[in-house]
Design a protein around this motif. Structure first.
Motif, PDB file in Angstrom:
ATOM      1  N   LEU A  38      -0.799  -2.044 -11.013  1.00  0.00           N
ATOM      2  CA  LEU A  38      -0.494  -3.451 -10.727  1.00  0.00           C
ATOM      3  C   LEU A  38       0.625  -3.399  -9.548  1.00  0.00           C
ATOM      4  N   PHE A  39       1.474  -2.687  -9.295  1.00  0.00           N
ATOM      5  CA  PHE A  39       2.637  -2.579  -8.186  1.00  0.00           C
ATOM      6  C   PHE A  39       1.810  -2.415  -7.067  1.00  0.00           C
ATOM      7  N   ASN A  40       0.666  -1.586  -6.824  1.00  0.00           N
ATOM      8  CA  ASN A  40       0.041  -1.297  -5.659  1.00  0.00           C
ATOM      9  C   ASN A  40      -0.630  -2.649  -5.514  1.00  0.00           C
ATOM     10  N   ILE A  41      -1.223  -3.178  -6.248  1.00  0.00           N
ATOM     11  CA  ILE A  41      -2.291  -4.354  -5.997  1.00  0.00           C
ATOM     12  C   ILE A  41      -1.438  -5.624  -5.289  1.00  0.00           C
ATOM     13  N   THR A  42      -0.193  -5.626  -5.936  1.00  0.00           N
ATOM     14  CA  THR A  42       0.898  -6.638  -5.521  1.00  0.00           C
ATOM     15  C   THR A  42       1.309  -6.205  -3.989  1.00  0.00           C
ATOM     16  N   GLU A  43       1.356  -5.132  -3.747  1.00  0.00           N
ATOM     17  CA  GLU A  43       2.037  -4.638  -2.445  1.00  0.00           C
ATOM     18  C   GLU A  43       0.860  -4.883  -1.318  1.00  0.00           C
ATOM     19  N   ARG A  44      -0.158  -4.583  -1.867  1.00  0.00           N
ATOM     20  CA  ARG A  44      -1.391  -4.626  -0.848  1.00  0.00           C
ATOM     21  C   ARG A  44      -1.700  -6.327  -0.663  1.00  0.00           C
ATOM     22  N   ALA A  45      -1.691  -7.145  -1.653  1.00  0.00           N
ATOM     23  CA  ALA A  45      -2.258  -8.594  -1.318  1.00  0.00           C
ATOM     24  C   ALA A  45      -0.861  -9.263  -0.551  1.00  0.00           C
ATOM     25  N   SER A  46       0.176  -8.823  -1.171  1.00  0.00           N
ATOM     26  CA  SER A  46       1.411  -9.540  -0.304  1.00  0.00           C
ATOM     27  C   SER A  46       1.343  -9.252   1.161  1.00  0.00           C
ATOM     28  N   THR A  47       1.203  -8.046   1.415  1.00  0.00           N
ATOM     29  CA  THR A  47       1.460  -7.703   2.940  1.00  0.00           C
ATOM     30  C   THR A  47       0.252  -8.213   3.604  1.00  0.00           C
ATOM     31  N   GLN A  48      -0.910  -8.712   2.964  1.00  0.00           N
ATOM     32  CA  GLN A  48      -1.763  -9.329   3.818  1.00  0.00           C
ATOM     33  C   GLN A  48      -1.959 -10.719   3.887  1.00  0.00           C
TER      34      GLN A  48
END
Length: 203
Positions: A38-48
């Motif tokens: 979930l942490f990785n999903i959040t990092e990826r989505a937020s930086t996009q």
């Protein structure tokens, strides 16, 4: 500097400290691995996200090797409302006019969802992403009056309903996104897009 600010509230990845309700069903190790995903999903989505600046508020320790281009802070002491109010207040004080906050619990999070929420703040005072458990996975506002974070029943099924009624009583406008599901319990995980990846923890 943009006029929009996205704030991510992220718990540090610590075994026994993340997804504790889920851990009751799949153990601390399983809960840790789910939270990492979930942490990785959040990092990826937020930086996009293209239409906002980005700030990350960590629960206990700033992780320098994550979110390389974002400003990073520590969350303040207190309950969830205190933490969000402090971060949003700082954002408004720094000159942002629309601020959205998210956690790191949503498997379905996308940059498009966040960008759509910012678009809605062009016409509404508040925007929420309703969670199926009665809370919310996203909160945004263009109003520096942050009463929505004060004296609320956090982590209860009444949270969003009470908050929406308060907003209407204050004669502010509000809209919502589609209802999605945070991953807090085993049933949430089993119904999520992560189910196949983690089915070994319950099958």
């Amino acid at each position: 500097m943009q006029k929009n600010l996205l704030i991510v509230f992220a718990k540090n990845i610590t075994k026994g400290k993340v997804k504790t309700r889920l851990a009751a069903s799949i153990g601390n190790e399983g809960a840790l691995e789910v939270y990492k995903a979930l942490f990785n999903i959040t990092e990826r989505a937020s930086t996009q996200v293209k239409n906002a600046d980005l700030r990350i508020y960590f629960s206990h320790e700033i992780l320098a090797d994550t979110w390389p281009n974002a400003d990073k802070y520590l969350q303040c002491e207190g309950n969830l409302g205190d933490k969000m109010k402090a971060a949003f207040s700082r954002g408004f004080a720094d000159g942002y006019t629309n601020i959205i906050g998210i956690g790191a619990d949503l498997a379905d999070l996308t940059a498009g969802l966040i960008e759509d929420a910012f678009e809605k703040l062009q016409e509404k005072d508040f925007v929420f992403g309703p969670a199926e458990d009665g809370g919310y996975y996203l909160v945004g506002t263009s109003q520096p009056q942050l009463y929505i974070f004060e004296n609320k029943p956090w982590s209860t099924e009444a949270l969003l309903d009470i908050t929406l009624k308060e907003i209407k009583a204050n004669q502010h406008s509000v809209t919502t996104l589609k209802t999605l599901n945070d991953i807090d319990y085993l049933e949430d995980l089993q119904a999520s897009v992560l189910a196949e990846e983690f089915k070994g923890y319950w099958s």
